[in-house]
Design a protein around this motif. Structure first.
Motif, PDB file in Angstrom:
ATOM      1  N   ILE A  57       4.028  -7.916   1.506  1.00 39.63           N
ATOM      2  CA  ILE A  57       3.846  -8.222   2.923  1.00 39.63           C
ATOM      3  C   ILE A  57       2.739  -7.385   3.554  1.00 39.63           C
ATOM      4  O   ILE A  57       2.402  -7.594   4.721  1.00 39.63           O
ATOM      5  N   GLY A  58       2.165  -6.458   2.799  1.00 39.07           N
ATOM      6  CA  GLY A  58       1.088  -5.661   3.373  1.00 39.07           C
ATOM      7  C   GLY A  58       0.401  -4.791   2.350  1.00 39.07           C
ATOM      8  O   GLY A  58       0.973  -4.451   1.305  1.00 39.07           O
ATOM      9  N   LYS A  59      -0.850  -4.461   2.619  1.00 32.41           N
ATOM     10  CA  LYS A  59      -1.609  -3.528   1.804  1.00 32.41           C
ATOM     11  C   LYS A  59      -2.496  -2.714   2.726  1.00 32.41           C
ATOM     12  O   LYS A  59      -3.109  -3.262   3.659  1.00 32.41           O
ATOM     13  N   TYR A  60      -2.534  -1.405   2.479  1.00 31.97           N
ATOM     14  CA  TYR A  60      -3.332  -0.514   3.308  1.00 31.97           C
ATOM     15  C   TYR A  60      -4.176   0.369   2.388  1.00 31.97           C
ATOM     16  O   TYR A  60      -3.653   1.007   1.483  1.00 31.97           O
ATOM     17  N   THR A  61      -5.467   0.360   2.629  1.00 31.53           N
ATOM     18  CA  THR A  61      -6.381   1.144   1.801  1.00 31.53           C
ATOM     19  C   THR A  61      -6.954   2.293   2.617  1.00 31.53           C
ATOM     20  O   THR A  61      -7.383   2.104   3.755  1.00 31.53           O
ATOM     21  N   VAL A  62      -6.956   3.474   2.020  1.00 32.41           N
ATOM     22  CA  VAL A  62      -7.557   4.643   2.655  1.00 32.41           C
ATOM     23  C   VAL A  62      -8.918   4.868   1.997  1.00 32.41           C
ATOM     24  O   VAL A  62      -8.994   5.263   0.836  1.00 32.41           O
TER      25      VAL A  62
END
Length: 333
Positions: A299-304
């Motif tokens: 439901i989500g992906k977050y890249t730093v």
């Protein structure tokens, strides 16, 4: 058995950070791992421990700082008064966190090999020692940790986790999780070996399910650039462990961002309220709805991003034939 504790030079608390103050995430560019409890966040990286307080809006302010902890890799909270820091070649530090502004070292445990991970089982500390195996340590006297027993399996013991009296050992290079009965701590008994498709990172147990995250290539392939399937080991695998002696494969999902950079690499997972949070050092954070373990849904992906000239982890991959990254290195990775 001879005691394995020692008394090295004590790490120093940084008095200039003894009062809480806001800091930016760029100051944590080398943070390896963290944990939280009762409104405080605990982070390790750059040979240091940082304690931060979480505000209502989600922002963080630093309260405490402890340096000179060596090659820190993992931390584990025992309770609101103590945590352990696994510091690879530097062994394990037990740290008093009763006063959040001035954390202090209680004792040091000199592991037989690299201390890559640590967890607790009641009054015992369990240390993943890479190729040496696993050490079980009595910490009833926090100031004087005592060796109790070890598990030697001739594999690379990368991470450890405990649920009740079952120990889960992530064996990195062989793509396996080994389960042990540690109800008798001085005589651990192997229960089962479970195979997964990828180099094994963290194992997390939530009720009757075991969640395993993996990285690098699938186990049938070599970690060689150009090899078909190269880097396809990144993913999350779920097992039903209602019968701990017979884990049953429930589902596997593969994650994108499958290429890898061999430094500060880590694969971790945490499950809470039906959601699995899978972190990959260079791929980012993946969030899965696992309310139905047989059909996880991302439901989500977050890249730093690692910004050029702002992060010591930045590497221009275009200058090497060893890595292939589909990113714009002129700005960030």
């Amino acid at each position: 058995m001879a005691r394995r504790s020692s008394t090295p030079k004590r790490p120093a608390a940084n008095s200039s950070r003894s009062s809480c103050r806001a800091i930016s995430p760029s100051g944590w560019s080398r943070t390896i791992t963290g944990s939280s409890l009762n409104g405080y966040v605990y982070l390790v990286g750059d040979s240091s421990l940082i304690i931060a307080k979480e505000n209502a809006d989600g922002s963080l302010v630093t309260c405490g700082y402890l340096s000179d902890l060596g090659e820190v890799r993992r931390l584990e909270l025992y309770d609101d008064t103590m945590l352990a820091v696994a510091s690879r070649h530097n062994g394990v530090y037990l740290v008093d966190i009763s006063n959040k502004e001035t954390p202090t070292v209680i004792s040091h445990y000199n592991t037989l090999e690299i201390a890559n991970d640590v967890c607790f089982a009641s009054d015992y500390m369990i240390v993943a020692g890479r190729y040496f195996g696993v050490e079980i340590v009595d910490i009833k006297d926090r100031s004087n940790p005592q060796f109790v027993s070890k598990i030697s399996n001739n594999k690379e013991c990368y991470r450890v986790a405990v649920s009740d009296t079952t120990l889960f050992v992530s064996c990195w290079a062989t793509g396996e999780v080994e389960l042990y009965d540690i109800s008798v701590v001085d005589n651990p008994q192997k229960i089962r070996t479970v195979e997964v498709d990828g180099r094994v990172g963290e194992t997390f147990v939530d009720e009757d399910f075991m969640y395993v995250v993996t990285g690098y290539s699938g186990m049938s392939l070599k970690d060689t650039v150009g090899q078909p399937g190269y880097g396809t080991g990144n993913g999350l695998t779920i097992f039903d462990i209602t019968d701990i002696t017979r884990p049953v494969l429930v589902s596997t999902v593969k994650a994108d961002g499958s290429l890898f950079h061999s430094a500060y690499d880590d694969w971790s997972v945490c499950v809470n309220n039906g959601f699995a949070y899978f972190t990959n050092s260079y791929g980012g954070l993946y969030v899965y709805d696992v309310s139905n373990p047989a059909a996880p849904e991302r439901i989500g992906k977050y890249t730093v991003p690692l910004y050029k000239d702002k992060s010591s982890l930045y590497t221009d991959m275009t200058e090497s034939d060893a890595y292939v990254f589909p990113y714009d290195c002129s700005e960030y990775i």
